[in-house]
Structure formats: structure tokens, C-alpha cells
Design a protein around this motif. Structure first.
Motif, PDB file in Angstrom:
ATOM      1  N   VAL A 183       0.848  -1.198   0.000  1.00  0.00           N
ATOM      2  CA  VAL A 183       0.000   0.000   0.000  1.00  0.00           C
ATOM      3  C   VAL A 183       0.884   1.248   0.000  1.00  0.00           C
ATOM      4  CG1 VAL A 183      -1.774   1.260   1.286  1.00  0.00           C
ATOM      5  CG2 VAL A 183      -1.846  -1.232   1.187  1.00  0.00           C
ATOM      6  N   ARG A 184       1.928   1.212   0.820  1.00  0.00           N
ATOM      7  CA  ARG A 184       2.809   2.393   0.896  1.00  0.00           C
ATOM      8  C   ARG A 184       3.493   2.626  -0.450  1.00  0.00           C
ATOM      9  NH1 ARG A 184       4.402  -0.385   5.630  1.00  0.00           N
ATOM     10  NH2 ARG A 184       6.544  -0.658   4.874  1.00  0.00           N
ATOM     11  N   LYS A 185       3.973   1.551  -1.050  1.00  0.00           N
ATOM     12  CA  LYS A 185       4.625   1.684  -2.366  1.00  0.00           C
ATOM     13  C   LYS A 185       3.644   2.250  -3.380  1.00  0.00           C
ATOM     14  CE  LYS A 185       8.105  -1.970  -2.474  1.00  0.00           C
ATOM     15  NZ  LYS A 185       8.286  -3.381  -2.718  1.00  0.00           N
ATOM     16  N   GLY A 186       2.414   1.733  -3.340  1.00  0.00           N
ATOM     17  CA  GLY A 186       1.394   2.160  -4.294  1.00  0.00           C
ATOM     18  C   GLY A 186       1.055   3.640  -4.129  1.00  0.00           C
ATOM     19  N   LEU A 187       0.964   4.088  -2.887  1.00  0.00           N
ATOM     20  CA  LEU A 187       0.634   5.502  -2.655  1.00  0.00           C
ATOM     21  C   LEU A 187       1.769   6.397  -3.155  1.00  0.00           C
ATOM     22  CD1 LEU A 187      -1.031   5.370   0.898  1.00  0.00           C
ATOM     23  CD2 LEU A 187      -2.142   6.039  -1.244  1.00  0.00           C
TER      24      LEU A 187
ATOM     25  N   GLU B 136       3.579  -6.185  10.605  1.00  0.00           N
ATOM     26  CA  GLU B 136       4.950  -5.821  10.202  1.00  0.00           C
ATOM     27  C   GLU B 136       5.791  -5.350  11.389  1.00  0.00           C
ATOM     28  OE1 GLU B 136       4.728  -2.868   7.096  1.00  0.00           O
ATOM     29  OE2 GLU B 136       4.105  -4.311   5.572  1.00  0.00           O
ATOM     30  N   PHE B 137       5.134  -5.111  12.536  1.00  0.00           N
ATOM     31  CA  PHE B 137       5.874  -4.583  13.702  1.00  0.00           C
ATOM     32  C   PHE B 137       6.979  -5.565  14.109  1.00  0.00           C
ATOM     33  CE2 PHE B 137       2.344  -1.769  15.762  1.00  0.00           C
ATOM     34  CZ  PHE B 137       2.214  -1.094  14.569  1.00  0.00           C
ATOM     35  N   GLY B 138       8.120  -4.995  14.448  1.00  0.00           N
ATOM     36  CA  GLY B 138       9.215  -5.822  14.942  1.00  0.00           C
ATOM     37  C   GLY B 138      10.047  -6.415  13.818  1.00  0.00           C
ATOM     38  N   LYS B 139       9.572  -6.283  12.580  1.00  0.00           N
ATOM     39  CA  LYS B 139      10.372  -6.756  11.441  1.00  0.00           C
ATOM     40  C   LYS B 139      11.077  -5.544  10.844  1.00  0.00           C
ATOM     41  CE  LYS B 139       6.987 -10.330  10.432  1.00  0.00           C
ATOM     42  NZ  LYS B 139       5.748 -10.565   9.714  1.00  0.00           N
ATOM     43  N   PRO B 140      12.156  -5.780  10.065  1.00  0.00           N
ATOM     44  CA  PRO B 140      12.826  -4.616   9.469  1.00  0.00           C
ATOM     45  C   PRO B 140      11.838  -3.838   8.584  1.00  0.00           C
ATOM     46  CG  PRO B 140      14.062  -6.650   9.103  1.00  0.00           C
ATOM     47  CD  PRO B 140      12.767  -7.053   9.707  1.00  0.00           C
ATOM     48  N   MET B 141      11.825  -2.516   8.742  1.00  0.00           N
ATOM     49  CA  MET B 141      10.866  -1.691   7.995  1.00  0.00           C
ATOM     50  C   MET B 141      11.252  -1.640   6.516  1.00  0.00           C
ATOM     51  SD  MET B 141       8.257   0.113   7.664  1.00  0.00           S
ATOM     52  CE  MET B 141       7.395   1.044   8.901  1.00  0.00           C
ATOM     53  N   LEU B 142      10.321  -2.014   5.658  1.00  0.00           N
ATOM     54  CA  LEU B 142      10.591  -2.005   4.218  1.00  0.00           C
ATOM     55  C   LEU B 142      10.205  -0.637   3.654  1.00  0.00           C
ATOM     56  CD1 LEU B 142       9.153  -5.552   3.415  1.00  0.00           C
ATOM     57  CD2 LEU B 142      11.564  -4.891   3.567  1.00  0.00           C
ATOM     58  N   ASP B 143      11.021  -0.109   2.763  1.00  0.00           N
ATOM     59  CA  ASP B 143      10.773   1.206   2.178  1.00  0.00           C
ATOM     60  C   ASP B 143       9.605   1.155   1.205  1.00  0.00           C
ATOM     61  OD1 ASP B 143      12.672   2.525   3.577  1.00  0.00           O
ATOM     62  OD2 ASP B 143      14.263   2.187   2.099  1.00  0.00           O
TER      63      ASP B 143
END
Ligand code: CAA
Length: 697
Positions: free
Chosen positions: A30-34, A66-73
Motif C-alpha cells: 500500500v505504501r509503495k502504491g501511494l 509488520e511490527f518488529g520486522k525490518p521496515m521495508l521502504d
């Protein structure tokens, strides 16, 4: 463009539609799409961008998985800054629940419109974190410091109308989010409206943050997120620039994201949803529920009846005499008046519930048409058997026959009927119209659709229902009697009830065990001790001071005296000055020389006892999964939510250390401190309780 965001251009307006069911969580796609959508809109020569969500809601927040996992750009903060920085006019159109990161995306948009039913809020504190994508900086700029602090530290969502009043959104309009959003964006373009970035608005006004910080810490009983979130709002007011405020928000956000409290609260979030989703109930239809019978109109029965009435069920209340039935009705009416006061029901609804939906009866035949009957009579096997024998005679075929017993053997109760497959335990917690927990106790012969019906009733009554097997005390009271015994042992050895209560409220419990005992009524534990006395092992350490209090007629709050003394009209109690002498006499009897306990030792022993018994409860299959125990303790026993539950706490603390402590305590008392086989097995295999949750959900 990612699949989670659909891009279209309609005239001058680029439309970004979120398509990430069920709640349009802002996961990486969703973040990539936005991000790509904003870029494409700028490349396409669009003049405005509309962001909205398909399905039931606008974005309900960051993707908690996704919490606690490496944050993906791209990360959410960068995405929000990018949306805000766009030279195009960005409009968000909200429906459903715009929560957390969702509201933060909306706040980064330049204009906000919502349908009247939309709700919005920043509930991050309930996940042990704070709004980390500019929410603590942007919300106070539009709503003012106090209003923003209230929303951020309480996590309470508000409706669109209130958001409009507070200046959080610009317009409330009936309609489809897409249509109203497009019309609003076009109107802004036609009017030549300027791009309007919240980050460019002046800093909000400062308040006395230090005083507020202390208040929040105290109110949260050790929960850090509300007080820490307040510090981020403070930065919005006091930092040199918007960017500096954002930087401070990020630092504080990461502190919480890396905390044990975040682990505990996220565990609670998912477990609360998983607890009633039992693999065995998949595809099993519950029996129909419309008419409920309740036997016994004391505090418990009246509470059950109130909860059932409030959820739209018809209730027949059976009592022994007309006077008792009238008293039960008065109790129910009192409970319902409370609901009127809190605005939950209207005065007209009150009249309808008490006069039409509630029937009083003194004859068992009145229960002939009930779909489910729950008894809440005296906690004594012989009494329960009389009730169930009668129910067996009068109830229609297929009716569910439920006992609200807290300790007794549901198999034995079921065996006195000719239909044990219809018998189940429904263990409510008092006051039953308030407390969220319901233990659904499944006996050996209970049929699966009766189990499904127990869970269906729990859902109708808005309870957190937990499946429990049959044993003395089921999940909750069985574990309680063990950690309470541990507390009693510490008292014999030198601690005081007041030190124990203080240590455990310091740990985050709503109340300590002795204050709880006073509230529940000391006679309950007394009756249970007498019942169990004949079966006790000679090695068991059983104190006499609790019995002495009862023998003297002190049953806790209801008699004005127990471990504490209660004055009418005053909240809470003060230590009962007679208690130390009773304890000293008990120690003298047993020739114990008292020693000092630190609060840390009290908490550790108490928690080790709780975890050990909980592990036995899971190991024996009384609870199917560790999360069932966690939710029982959270919703019925005042366990601090930010610690996730006793078994989540144990995972976080480290199971090997807990087992090592139990073994050390066993050197003093190897009867009480027998390590749970499941705990030993997990330690030997290097696994956790959460591993079991994952394998069994
Ligand atoms: N992330 C991942 N999954 C989520 C989710 C989220 N934010 N919100 C809901 N879900 C999942 C639920 O776990 C559930 O999954 P299952 O069906 O597998 O159990 C499913 O979506 C549906 O959720 P509910 O059963 O809760 O549905 P509901 O209609 O009763 O409630 C809701 C919907 C009000 C949105 C509720 O789910 C909710 O409160 N969600 C959490 C909202 C939230 O806390 N948002 C803030 C996230 S933190 C954040 O955004 C931080 C930041 O600033 C970076």
C-alpha cells in the motif's frame, strides 16, 4: 503501481484507491502504491489527487503484522512527508475507521472530507507505541494541544462530526467516499484553493507537560505509551521546527517499538481476536438463541440477565419465591438504569427491557420454551443437581443447559441429566453485565454445536469467550488459587498482605490479591477451602489466618471488613489493624521465623507460581493454547494488558530463567513448586509459548 493501490485519472484529478482488504492496512504494498501514485499524478499533469479506500474502510492503520520486522521502504513517515510535500492538492476522503497511520495519511493530505459515520483516531497507545508518522506533530496543529493530547493519550476514536468541530477535517458529507471526494477535489480546483500543508502551520501552544506526564504514568499503572506519546506532542509545541518535532517523534516511537510493552500489547491485540476462533468450531452452526432462562437472581444471575437483555434476548428469570423474583427484577432494573445513565439505552428502551423482554417466574415449567438456561444458584453440588434434574424434565429438546459454576465438576452436573450432550459451563464474572470474560467450559459429553452456541452467546453479549476444560476452577480460578497460595506462603514466611498488594499493583495489576479477595467476598475462598480440605495432601502449606477472618464474620467489602477496613461512601479501604496479629499467631503456630521480602522477590515468586500453573493448565489441555490463558487473565483477573498475559510475560522474561527460579524455590517446598512438564519441555526444546500459539491457531 502495486496491486494494493489502483490509479486512475479522471479529468484533472488522479484517484488513488486502496484495495487491501479487510481493513486497508498500510502494509508495504500500500505504501509503495501511494508513493508511486503521487509520483504518477505529478508526472501525468494532474492538478489534484484523491485518496480513499475501497471496501469497508479508509486505512485502518499501519499493518500491525509488520511490527518488529525490518521496515521495508517506503516507511510511513517518509510517505506522509512526501504526500504533504506534493505540489498538487491532495484530498483524503474517509469512511469506516481512519485509524493510526490511516489518520496520519489523511493529516498529510491537504484537505479532508468524511462521511458522517466515519470514525477517526490515533489508537497506537493501545499497541504500546505512539503515532509515528507525524500524527503527534500534525494533529495538535489542526486540533490544538489539549484535544490532540486527549485523542493521542486515550487512543479514543471520534466520529466525523466531532472531528469537524475540532478542525481535524474540513467537511462531512453523506455519500460514497469516492463520489464525495471527487466532488470536493473538483470544487477546490474550481475555487482555486491553495495547497495547504499542516506541517507549515504554526506550532501549537505548550501546556504544563511535566505535570501531565506524571498523571498519565499514574493512570496507566506503568503503561509507558500514553506518557511517552505526550512527550512527542510536547515536541510539537516546543521544538525549533516541524522537522525537529518529527525527529523527536521518531526517537520516542522507536523507543516504544523496541519495548516489551509493545510486544505485550500487540500479542493482546491478535490474541483477543484469535481466542474465539477455535479450529474445532470451523463450519459448526450454533443453535438458535432468542429466549434465555436465568435461574437465581442474585448479583451474578441479575448481571447475566442484564447482559442478555442488553443484547436483545428475551429473559425468563426464575426465583424461588415472588419476593425473591421481585428483588431480582429490582437488581436488573438497577443495572439497566446504569446503562441509561451512560447513554447506552434510552428511557423507552429501559421500559421495554424491564417490562416486555423480562419475565419473572417461580415455576420451572416457565422455562419450557427457553433456548438456553443458565443457572446461577448456590455453589453447592447437591443444589446444582436438583436444578439440573428439574431442567431435564421441563426444557424442550435441544435446549442448552448451562451452569455458571466457578469450580464444580461440570461432568458430574451433566451426568444427572438424560442429555449430557446439551450441558455446558458458562462461567461469567461478576458483575456479569460489565466484566468481559466468559469461560465456556466444555464437559466430556458436550456436543460441538453446544460449544458453538456458548461462543455465539458470548459474541452476542460482547464477551471475550475462552474455551476451558473441566477441572477444579477451570482456567482462571485454578491459576488464581495457585498464585494466591503462593501469596499466602509469602505471608507465612514474613511478607504482609499490604506489601504484596503494593508490589503487584506496582507490577501493573489493577488490584492486589488481598484487595481482590475482599471485593469477591472472603466467604467464597473459605467455602472452597472447606470443600477441598478432605482431599488435601499432607505436604500442602495451608494458612489458617484467612479462615480466622471469616470465622470472625469478616467477609471483605460486603461486611465492611476483611484484609482492609471499608468506610461507607469511601473508595478503597485501609489496612485492617487486626490482620497482623492473626498472621503472627499463624506463624507462631507453625514455628516460622519471619524474614524480609523485597517487592521484586514477591513479584517474581507470584509470577513464577502463575506461569507454572498456567503451563500445567495448557499441558493438560484445560486451555487449548497459551493465548487462552493470557486472555483469561487479561479480561477476568486484572492482569496488565501491556504485559500481554502471564505466558507472554514468561516468553519475554525467558522461560529458562523462570524454570531455574521454580527449581530453586522447590528446594524450600518441593510440593508446591513442582515444575510444569510443559515448561520443562519448552525449555529443553528452546521453544516458547508463542510457538505453541502459532502451531495451534
Ligand atoms: N494491521 C493488520 N491487521 C489488522 C489491522 C492492522 N492495522 N487491523 C485489523 N487487522 C486484522 C485483524 O487482525 C482481523 O484479522 P483476522 O480476521 O485474521 O482476525 C481483521 O483485520 C479484521 O479486524 P477486526 O476483526 O478487528 O474487524 P472489526 O471490523 O471488528 O474492526 C478495526 C476493524 C476497527 C479496524 C479494528 O480491526 C482495529 O481497531 N484495528 C487496529 C487499528 C489500529 O490500531 N491502527 C493503528 C495501527 S498502528 C499505526 O498505525 C502506527 C503508526 O503510526 C506507524
Amino acid at each position: 503501481m502495486s496491486n494494493a493501490i489502483k490509479y486512475e485519472k479522471i479529468g484533472d484529478i488522479a484517484v488513488l484507491t486502496a484495495q487491501n482488504p479487510p481493513v486497508n492496512a498500510l502494509g508495504v504494498d500500500v505504501r509503495k502504491g501511494l508513493l508511486a501514485g503521487i509520483q504518477q499524478a505529478e508526472n501525468d499533469g494532474a492538478k489534484a489527487v484523491l485518496i480513499y479506500g475501497d471496501g469497508r474502510t479508509y486505512f485502518a492503520g499501519a499493518d500491525i503484522r509488520e511490527f518488529g520486522k525490518p521496515m521495508l521502504d517506503p516507511g510511513l513517515p517518509d510517505l506522509c512527508n512526501r504526500i504533504e510535500a506534493s505540489p498538487l492538492i491532495v484530498v483524503s476522503s474517509m469512511h469506516g475507521t481512519a485509524l493510526g497511520g490511516g489518520l496520519e495519511v489523511a493529516l498529510s493530505s491537504h484537505y479532508r472530507i468524511a462521511v458522517p459515520s466515519a470514525k477517526m483516531g490515533l489508537p497506537e497507545v493501545h499497541l504500546g507505541i505512539l503515532p509515528g508518522a507525524g500524527g503527534t506533530q500534525r494533529l495538535p496543529r489542526v486540533a490544538g494541544t489539549e484535544a490532540a493530547l486527549d485523542m493521542i493519550t486515550s487512543g479514543r476514536p471520534i466520529k466525523a462530526g466531532e472531528a469537524l468541530e475540532k478542525g481535524i477535517i474540513d467537511r462531512v458529507t453523506e455519500g460514497e467516499p469516492r463520489e464525495i471526494g471527487l466532488a470536493y477535489a473538483q470544487e477546490l480546483l474550481d475555487a482555486g484553493a491553495a495547497r495547504r500543508a499542516v506541517g507549515d502551520m504554526p506550532a501549537p501552544e505548550a501546556i504544563d507537560f511535566d505535570v501531565r506526564y506524571e498523571t498519565l504514568l499514574k493512570k496507566g499503572r506503568g503503561q509507558l505509551s500514553p506518557a511517552t506519546a505526550m512527550r512527542a506532542v510536547q515536541a510539537a509545541c516546543e521544538a525549533d521546527s516541524f522537522e525537529a518535532g518529527i525527529k523527536r517523534e521518531r526517537e520516542l516511537f522507536m523507543e516504544l517499538m523496541n519495548s516489551d510493552q509493545r510486544l505485550g500489547m500487540v500479542h493482546a491485540f491478535f490474541s483477543e481476536r484469535a481466542v474465539s476462533k477455535l479450529p474445532e468450531l470451523k463450519g459448526v452452526a450454533p443453535r438458535a438463541l432468542a429466549d434465555i432462562g436465568v435461574i437465581g437472581g442474585g448479583t451474578m444471575g441479575a448481571g447475566i440477565a442484564t447482559a442478555a437483555l442488553l443484547s436483545g434476548l428475551s429473559v425468563t428469570m426464575l426465583e424461588m419465591t415472588d419476593e425473591a423474583a421481585t428483588a431480582a427484577k429490582d437488581r436488573i432494573a438497577g443495572n439497566l438504569q446504569g446503562a441509561v445513565k451512560r447513554g447506552k439505552i434510552s428511557a423507552d428502551q429501559f421500559e421495554a427491557l424491564t417490562n416486555q423482554s423480562l419475565t419473572l417466574a417461580t415455576d420451572y415449567t416457565s422455562l419450557a420454551n427457553a433456548d438456553l438456561v443458565v443457572e446461577a444458584v448456590f455453589e453447592e453440588m447437591s443444589v446444582k443437581k436438583i436444578v439440573f434434574t428439574q431442567l431435564d424434565e421441563v426444557c424442550k429438546p435441544g435446549a442448552v443447559l448451562a451452569t455458571n459454576t466457578s469450580y464444580l465438576d461440570v461432568n458430574e452436573i451433566a451426568a444427572c441429566t438424560k442429555r449430557p450432550e446439551d450441558v455446558i459451563g458458562l462461567h461469567f464474572f461478576s458483575p456479569a453485565h460489565v466484566m468481559k470474560l466468559l469461560e465456556v467450559v466444555v464437559a466430556d459429553k458436550t456436543s460441538i454445536d453446544v460449544v458453538a452456541t456458548g461462543f455465539a452467546l458470548g459474541k452476542m453479549l460482547n464477551k471475550i469467550s475462552v474455551r476451558a476444560g473441566v477441572c477444579d476452577g477451570f482456567i482462571g480460578n485454578r491459576i488464581l488459587s495457585t498464585y494466591r497460595a503462593c501469596a499466602d506462603h509469602m505471608i507465612l514466611d514474613g511478607a504482609s498482605p499490604y506489601q504484596i498488594d503494593k508490589a503487584l499493583t506496582g507490577f501493573g495489576f489493577a488490584m492486589g490479591p488481598f484487595a481482590v479477595a475482599d471485593l469477591a467476598g472472603l466467604d467464597i475462598g473459605w467455602a472452597s477451602r472447606k470443600r477441598l480440605a478432605p482431599t488435601r495432601d499432607a505436604r500442602e502449606r495451608v494458612p489458617s489466618f484467612p479462615d480466622k477472618l471469616c470465622e470472625d464474620g469478616h467477609f471483605g467489602q460486603k461486611t465492611g471488613k476483611g484484609y482492609y477496613v471499608y468506610e461507607a461512601g469511601k473508595r478503597g479501604g485501609t489496612p485492617n489493624p487486626d490482620v497482623p496479629a492473626l498472621i503472627e499467631a499463624n506463624r507462631a503456630e507453625l514455628a516460622i521465623t519471619p524474614r524480609d521480602f523485597t517487592d521484586a522477590e514477591i513479584t517474581r515468586r507470584y509470577m513464577c507460581a502463575m506461569v507454572n500453573e498456567a503451563a500445567k493448565v495448557v499441558g493438560e489441555g484445560i486451555a487449548q493454547r497459551p493465548l487462552d490463558v493470557d486472555m483469561t487473565l487479561l479480561f477476568g483477573y486484572g492482569f496488565p494488558r501491556y504485559r500481554g498475559g502471564p505466558l507472554k510475560w514468561a516468553d519475554i522474561e525467558g522461560l529458562d530463567g523462570i524454570l531455574a527460579d521454580i527449581m530453586a524455590y522447590a528446594k524450600e517446598d518441593d510440593y508446591f513448586w513442582q515444575p510444569a512438564p510443559l515448561l520443562q519441555q519448552l525449555v529443553a526444546e528452546g521453544r516458547t509459548f508463542d510457538d505453541l500459539n502459532r502451531e495451534n491457531s
